[in-house]
Design a protein around this motif. Structure first.
Motif, mmCIF file in Angstrom:
data_model
loop_
_atom_site.group_PDB
_atom_site.id
_atom_site.type_symbol
_atom_site.label_atom_id
_atom_site.label_comp_id
_atom_site.label_asym_id
_atom_site.label_seq_id
_atom_site.Cartn_x
_atom_site.Cartn_y
_atom_site.Cartn_z
ATOM 1 N N GLY A 58 13.373 22.602 -2.732
ATOM 2 C CA GLY A 58 13.977 21.654 -3.298
ATOM 3 C C GLY A 58 12.786 20.541 -3.947
ATOM 4 O O GLY A 58 11.708 20.584 -3.618
ATOM 5 N N GLN A 59 13.408 19.077 -3.468
ATOM 6 C CA GLN A 59 13.022 18.093 -4.308
ATOM 7 C C GLN A 59 12.233 17.420 -3.414
ATOM 8 O O GLN A 59 12.861 16.378 -2.101
ATOM 9 C CB GLN A 59 13.968 17.051 -5.132
ATOM 10 N N ARG A 60 10.889 17.384 -2.903
ATOM 11 C CA ARG A 60 10.415 16.870 -2.223
ATOM 12 C C ARG A 60 10.683 14.661 -2.052
ATOM 13 O O ARG A 60 10.210 14.396 -3.240
ATOM 14 C CB ARG A 60 8.381 17.210 -2.462
ATOM 15 N N TRP A 61 9.934 14.692 -0.770
ATOM 16 C CA TRP A 61 10.588 13.204 -0.654
ATOM 17 C C TRP A 61 9.452 12.602 0.385
ATOM 18 O O TRP A 61 9.530 13.157 1.647
ATOM 19 C CB TRP A 61 11.560 12.207 -0.247
ATOM 20 N N VAL A 62 9.404 11.400 0.270
ATOM 21 C CA VAL A 62 8.294 11.175 1.599
ATOM 22 C C VAL A 62 9.429 9.939 2.394
ATOM 23 O O VAL A 62 10.052 9.279 1.311
ATOM 24 C CB VAL A 62 7.207 10.283 0.639
ATOM 25 N N ASP A 63 8.783 9.689 3.303
ATOM 26 C CA ASP A 63 8.924 8.570 4.228
ATOM 27 C C ASP A 63 8.378 7.832 4.964
ATOM 28 O O ASP A 63 7.262 7.900 5.516
ATOM 29 C CB ASP A 63 10.525 9.143 4.934
ATOM 30 N N ALA A 103 0.848 -1.212 -0.020
ATOM 31 C CA ALA A 103 -0.052 0.025 -0.135
ATOM 32 C C ALA A 103 0.626 1.129 -0.191
ATOM 33 O O ALA A 103 0.336 2.673 -0.417
ATOM 34 C CB ALA A 103 -0.872 -0.179 1.169
ATOM 35 N N TYR A 104 2.341 1.375 0.524
ATOM 36 C CA TYR A 104 2.724 2.753 0.858
ATOM 37 C C TYR A 104 3.649 2.548 -0.878
ATOM 38 O O TYR A 104 4.611 3.232 -1.088
ATOM 39 C CB TYR A 104 3.659 2.056 1.661
ATOM 40 N N ALA A 105 3.776 1.620 -1.256
ATOM 41 C CA ALA A 105 5.085 1.741 -3.077
ATOM 42 C C ALA A 105 4.630 3.117 -3.625
ATOM 43 O O ALA A 105 5.287 3.730 -3.954
ATOM 44 C CB ALA A 105 4.793 0.268 -3.780
ATOM 45 N N SER A 106 3.711 3.192 -3.690
ATOM 46 C CA SER A 106 2.829 4.375 -4.439
ATOM 47 C C SER A 106 3.457 5.723 -4.338
ATOM 48 O O SER A 106 3.050 6.595 -5.483
ATOM 49 C CB SER A 106 1.626 4.437 -5.414
ATOM 50 N N SER A 107 3.272 5.950 -3.068
ATOM 51 C CA SER A 107 3.517 7.499 -2.128
ATOM 52 C C SER A 107 5.112 7.580 -2.481
ATOM 53 O O SER A 107 5.252 9.028 -2.576
ATOM 54 C CB SER A 107 3.459 6.941 -1.065
ATOM 55 N N TYR A 108 5.686 6.544 -3.261
ATOM 56 C CA TYR A 108 7.257 7.130 -3.292
ATOM 57 C C TYR A 108 7.153 8.579 -4.142
ATOM 58 O O TYR A 108 8.197 9.147 -4.419
ATOM 59 C CB TYR A 108 7.901 5.579 -3.928
ATOM 60 N N SER A 109 6.861 7.706 -6.044
ATOM 61 C CA SER A 109 6.132 8.573 -6.340
ATOM 62 C C SER A 109 5.763 9.175 -6.909
ATOM 63 O O SER A 109 5.256 11.045 -7.409
ATOM 64 C CB SER A 109 6.048 7.476 -8.086
ATOM 65 N N ARG A 110 4.694 9.459 -5.803
ATOM 66 C CA ARG A 110 3.543 10.505 -5.902
ATOM 67 C C ARG A 110 3.571 11.781 -5.041
ATOM 68 O O ARG A 110 2.892 12.381 -4.157
ATOM 69 C CB ARG A 110 2.152 10.210 -5.351
ATOM 70 N N ALA A 111 5.328 11.490 -3.888
ATOM 71 C CA ALA A 111 5.111 12.930 -2.574
ATOM 72 C C ALA A 111 5.162 14.215 -2.835
ATOM 73 O O ALA A 111 4.847 14.882 -2.239
ATOM 74 C CB ALA A 111 6.961 12.644 -2.241
ATOM 75 N N THR A 130 3.528 8.784 7.940
ATOM 76 C CA THR A 130 4.091 9.092 6.638
ATOM 77 C C THR A 130 4.863 10.311 6.788
ATOM 78 O O THR A 130 4.122 11.505 7.426
ATOM 79 C CB THR A 130 3.151 9.160 5.242
ATOM 80 N N CYS A 131 5.911 10.606 6.495
ATOM 81 C CA CYS A 131 6.282 11.680 6.167
ATOM 82 C C CYS A 131 7.154 12.502 5.226
ATOM 83 O O CYS A 131 7.605 11.774 4.679
ATOM 84 C CB CYS A 131 7.469 12.265 7.988
ATOM 85 N N VAL A 132 6.825 14.073 4.742
ATOM 86 C CA VAL A 132 6.646 14.742 3.611
ATOM 87 C C VAL A 132 8.102 15.354 3.697
ATOM 88 O O VAL A 132 8.004 16.583 4.743
ATOM 89 C CB VAL A 132 5.235 15.147 2.765
ATOM 90 N N HIS A 133 9.100 15.086 3.245
ATOM 91 C CA HIS A 133 9.807 16.507 3.064
ATOM 92 C C HIS A 133 9.688 17.100 2.544
ATOM 93 O O HIS A 133 9.759 17.008 0.738
ATOM 94 C CB HIS A 133 11.459 15.280 3.326
ATOM 95 N N ASN A 134 10.977 18.470 3.046
ATOM 96 C CA ASN A 134 10.941 20.024 2.173
ATOM 97 C C ASN A 134 10.157 19.892 1.259
ATOM 98 O O ASN A 134 9.348 20.241 -0.473
ATOM 99 C CB ASN A 134 11.794 18.657 0.454
ATOM 100 N N LEU A 135 9.019 20.390 2.017
ATOM 101 C CA LEU A 135 8.316 21.230 1.315
ATOM 102 C C LEU A 135 7.512 22.370 0.564
ATOM 103 O O LEU A 135 7.084 22.342 -0.489
ATOM 104 C CB LEU A 135 6.684 21.499 2.841
ATOM 105 N N PHE A 136 8.715 23.105 0.808
ATOM 106 C CA PHE A 136 8.874 24.288 0.109
ATOM 107 C C PHE A 136 9.833 24.723 -0.188
ATOM 108 O O PHE A 136 9.473 25.352 -1.090
ATOM 109 C CB PHE A 136 8.353 25.489 1.777
ATOM 110 N N ASN A 156 3.094 15.842 -5.566
ATOM 111 C CA ASN A 156 1.691 15.965 -5.609
ATOM 112 C C ASN A 156 0.779 16.176 -4.756
ATOM 113 O O ASN A 156 0.947 15.360 -3.858
ATOM 114 C CB ASN A 156 1.089 14.720 -6.225
ATOM 115 N N LYS A 157 -0.564 17.239 -5.050
ATOM 116 C CA LYS A 157 -1.134 17.514 -3.926
ATOM 117 C C LYS A 157 -2.291 16.334 -3.990
ATOM 118 O O LYS A 157 -2.433 15.190 -4.462
ATOM 119 C CB LYS A 157 -2.533 18.707 -4.778
ATOM 120 N N PRO A 158 -2.458 15.745 -2.460
ATOM 121 C CA PRO A 158 -2.743 14.425 -1.824
ATOM 122 C C PRO A 158 -4.656 15.097 -2.341
ATOM 123 O O PRO A 158 -5.166 15.354 -2.639
ATOM 124 C CB PRO A 158 -2.994 14.478 -0.441
#
Length: 204
Positions: free
Chosen positions: A126-131, A22-30, A118-124, A32-34
């Motif tokens: 750089g490159q956003r990434w999710v953990d 269930a978490y795999a798709s969040s890697y490439s969707r970081a 779930t944590c979304v980094h670099n909100l404002f 995008n707006k939820p």
């Protein structure tokens, strides 16, 4: 696949793979707006080719809570999702409250589990990434599975790592799981471990 397996420990391994997948798709969707559904908004997906139907509804606005239900001849799945957020300046943490439920009508087996943070980094900038990190516990009567999602750190190469163990009713370790929530999950001991799940490619 889990519904077709007769061994209860093997079935738990496949349920664990489903929970991780269930978490795999969040890697490439970081970046995008939820989804932000309105109260009463529904989403329906009927897949006759895959033999299941799915319905979700936004059931509360404050706090925002979604509920969903899916069924096929092999399984019934339902979940309620409420998220607690923490803002850390450059990142935002989402802590899901509520449980995921899965029932196999053939065996009567029911599985219940929580979701990790779930944590979304670099909100404002750089490159956003999710953990994803924390512990995910799956229970089915006396059989349990504990999956640990490792937190990514700047000085560690362990990105997206998941380690898990399936326990019997006496707490004895029966199966070992390892892999990455963004790539694949394996059962056993390397190099002879068996791949249980691999992330598929996203549609264009």
């Amino acid at each position: 696949k889990a519904a077709e397996v007769s061994d209860p420990y093997e079935r738990m391994v496949y349920v664990a793979a489903f929970a991780v997948s269930a978490y795999a798709s969040s890697y490439s969707r970081a970046g995008n707006k939820p989804f932000n559904p309105l109260l009463g908004e529904t989403y329906e997906c009927i897949r006759e080719d895959k033999g299941f139907r799915f319905l979700a509804e936004q059931v509360s606005h404050h706090p925002p809570i979604s509920a969903c239900h899916a069924e096929s001849r092999n399984f019934i799945f339902w979940q309620e999702a409420r998220v607690k957020t923490k803002f850390w300046g450059k990142s935002m943490e989402f802590q899901p409250l509520g449980k995921v439920h899965l029932l196999f009508p053939n065996s009567g087996d029911t599985y219940v589990w929580n979701k990790v943070t779930t944590c979304v980094h670099n909100l404002f900038s750089g490159q956003r990434w999710v953990d994803q990190y924390g512990e995910l516990h799956i229970s089915n009567n006396q059989i349990t599975c504990k999956l640990t999602f490792a937190k990514t750190s700047y000085w560690s190469s362990k990105r997206h790592e998941v380690l898990g163990t399936v326990y019997d009713e006496n707490g004895k370790s029966i199966r070992n799981l390892f892999g990455k929530w963004s790539e694949a999950l394996y059962c056993g001991v390397p190099p002879s471990a068996k791949c249980i799940w691999r992330a598929g490619t996203l549609p264009p």
